[in-house]
Design an enzyme around this catalytic site. Structure first.
Site, PDB file in Angstrom:
ATOM      1  N   ASP A  34       0.844  -1.191   0.000  1.00 19.70           N
ATOM      2  CA  ASP A  34       0.000   0.000   0.000  1.00 19.70           C
ATOM      3  C   ASP A  34       0.883   1.246   0.000  1.00 19.70           C
ATOM      4  OD1 ASP A  34      -3.219   0.533   0.922  1.00 19.70           O
ATOM      5  OD2 ASP A  34      -1.823   2.209   1.051  1.00 19.70           O
ATOM      6  N   ASN A  89     -12.977  -2.839   2.656  1.00 22.25           N
ATOM      7  CA  ASN A  89     -13.874  -1.684   2.757  1.00 22.25           C
ATOM      8  C   ASN A  89     -14.873  -1.760   1.600  1.00 22.25           C
ATOM      9  OD1 ASN A  89     -12.453  -0.640   4.962  1.00 22.25           O
ATOM     10  ND2 ASN A  89     -11.037   0.488   3.645  1.00 22.25           N
ATOM     11  N   GLY A  95     -15.298   3.792   4.032  1.00 19.25           N
ATOM     12  CA  GLY A  95     -13.917   4.194   3.776  1.00 19.25           C
ATOM     13  C   GLY A  95     -13.344   3.727   2.458  1.00 19.25           C
ATOM     14  N   GLN A  96     -14.173   3.117   1.609  1.00 19.87           N
ATOM     15  CA  GLN A  96     -13.630   2.674   0.314  1.00 19.87           C
ATOM     16  C   GLN A  96     -13.378   3.891  -0.575  1.00 19.87           C
ATOM     17  OE1 GLN A  96     -16.086  -0.111  -1.900  1.00 19.87           O
ATOM     18  NE2 GLN A  96     -14.429  -0.585  -3.336  1.00 19.87           N
ATOM     19  N   HIS A 102     -10.461  -5.152  -3.690  1.00 17.13           N
ATOM     20  CA  HIS A 102      -9.146  -5.359  -3.061  1.00 17.13           C
ATOM     21  C   HIS A 102      -9.338  -5.688  -1.588  1.00 17.13           C
ATOM     22  CE1 HIS A 102     -10.082  -1.066  -2.500  1.00 17.13           C
ATOM     23  NE2 HIS A 102      -9.377  -1.130  -1.375  1.00 17.13           N
ATOM     24  N   LEU A 103      -8.391  -6.438  -1.072  1.00 16.15           N
ATOM     25  CA  LEU A 103      -8.298  -6.712   0.364  1.00 16.15           C
ATOM     26  C   LEU A 103      -7.098  -5.960   0.905  1.00 16.15           C
ATOM     27  CD1 LEU A 103      -8.662 -10.624   0.377  1.00 16.15           C
ATOM     28  CD2 LEU A 103     -10.480  -8.920   0.705  1.00 16.15           C
TER      29      LEU A 103
HETATM   30  P1  5GP Z   1      -9.721   1.723   0.133  1.00 19.55           P
HETATM   31  O1  5GP Z   1      -9.759   3.008   0.898  1.00 19.55           O
HETATM   32  O2  5GP Z   1     -10.433   1.855  -1.203  1.00 19.55           O
HETATM   33  O3  5GP Z   1     -10.171   0.517   0.899  1.00 19.55           O
HETATM   34  O4  5GP Z   1      -8.188   1.440  -0.143  1.00 19.55           O
HETATM   35  C1  5GP Z   1      -7.471   1.987  -1.184  1.00 19.55           C
HETATM   36  C2  5GP Z   1      -6.019   1.859  -0.807  1.00 19.55           C
HETATM   37  O5  5GP Z   1      -5.262   1.973  -1.975  1.00 19.55           O
HETATM   38  C3  5GP Z   1      -5.532   2.952   0.158  1.00 19.55           C
HETATM   39  O6  5GP Z   1      -5.006   2.339   1.321  1.00 19.55           O
HETATM   40  C4  5GP Z   1      -4.453   3.687  -0.643  1.00 19.55           C
HETATM   41  O7  5GP Z   1      -3.348   4.040   0.160  1.00 19.55           O
HETATM   42  C5  5GP Z   1      -4.086   2.670  -1.692  1.00 19.55           C
HETATM   43  N1  5GP Z   1      -3.686   3.256  -2.969  1.00 19.55           N
HETATM   44  C6  5GP Z   1      -4.377   4.167  -3.699  1.00 19.55           C
HETATM   45  N2  5GP Z   1      -3.736   4.449  -4.841  1.00 19.55           N
HETATM   46  C7  5GP Z   1      -2.599   3.684  -4.829  1.00 19.55           C
HETATM   47  C8  5GP Z   1      -1.511   3.532  -5.758  1.00 19.55           C
HETATM   48  O8  5GP Z   1      -1.445   4.157  -6.816  1.00 19.55           O
HETATM   49  N3  5GP Z   1      -0.532   2.645  -5.400  1.00 19.55           N
HETATM   50  C9  5GP Z   1      -0.575   1.938  -4.226  1.00 19.55           C
HETATM   51  N4  5GP Z   1       0.443   1.100  -3.999  1.00 19.55           N
HETATM   52  N5  5GP Z   1      -1.589   2.049  -3.355  1.00 19.55           N
HETATM   53  C10 5GP Z   1      -2.577   2.924  -3.645  1.00 19.55           C
END
Ligand code: 5GP
Ligand code: ZN
Length: 117
Positions: A34, A89, A95-96, A102-103
């Site tokens: 992440d 999420n 919080g998504q 994704h997990l």
């Molecule tokens: P969500 O909030 O949708 O459950 O999680 C999305 C996650 O993706 C967040 O923890 C954010 O830090 C990560 N993320 C978003 N864009 C990128 C990216 O371009 N590269 C990486 N490695 N992580 C990302």
């Protein structure tokens, strides 16, 4: 042919069009670090096919979610002691922020067992 969505950051990472630190992969998922880690070990396991969330992936192909969990276990064991928390999420209110299945795989902290649930 995989399902993709235009302008989806995770589709671009899966396709190799956006760079990421790749930890592992199988036919159904890719695991990356992440960008903004919330724990000492924080990986994402991203589905190869584009669906909005894990439930949508399960509706399309129930086995695909099992493959995500297997890869999460694999990268957690390779990077730490194999103890981890999985988070999916689902919905902006939870919080998504990236609407591609994704997990989150979180580990490496003794405080992990004290927070949330
Ligand atoms: P969500 O909030 O949708 O459950 O999680 C999305 C996650 O993706 C967040 O923890 C954010 O830090 C990560 N993320 C978003 N864009 C990128 C990216 O371009 N590269 C990486 N490695 N992580 C990302
Ligand atoms: Zn996508």
């Amino acid at each position: 042919m995989s399902e993709t969505a235009p302008d989806c950051i995770f589709c671009k990472i899966v396709a190799g069009e956006v760079p990421a630190d790749v930890l592992g992969r199988n036919d159904h998922a890719v695991s990356i670090k992440d960008l903004n880690p919330q724990a000492p070990f924080h990986a994402l396991v991203i589905s190869v096919d584009h669906h909005d969330n894990a439930a949508a992936s399960a509706a399309a192909d129930p086995a695909s979610v099992g493959h995500l969990v297997s890869l999460a276990d694999e990268v957690a064991k390779a990077s730490g002691n194999g103890d981890y928390r999985l988070i999916a999420n689902t919905g902006a209110g939870a919080g998504q922020t990236v609407f591609h299945t994704h997990l989150h795989v979180l580990g490496g902290s003794s405080r992990m067992s004290e927070t949330l649930v």
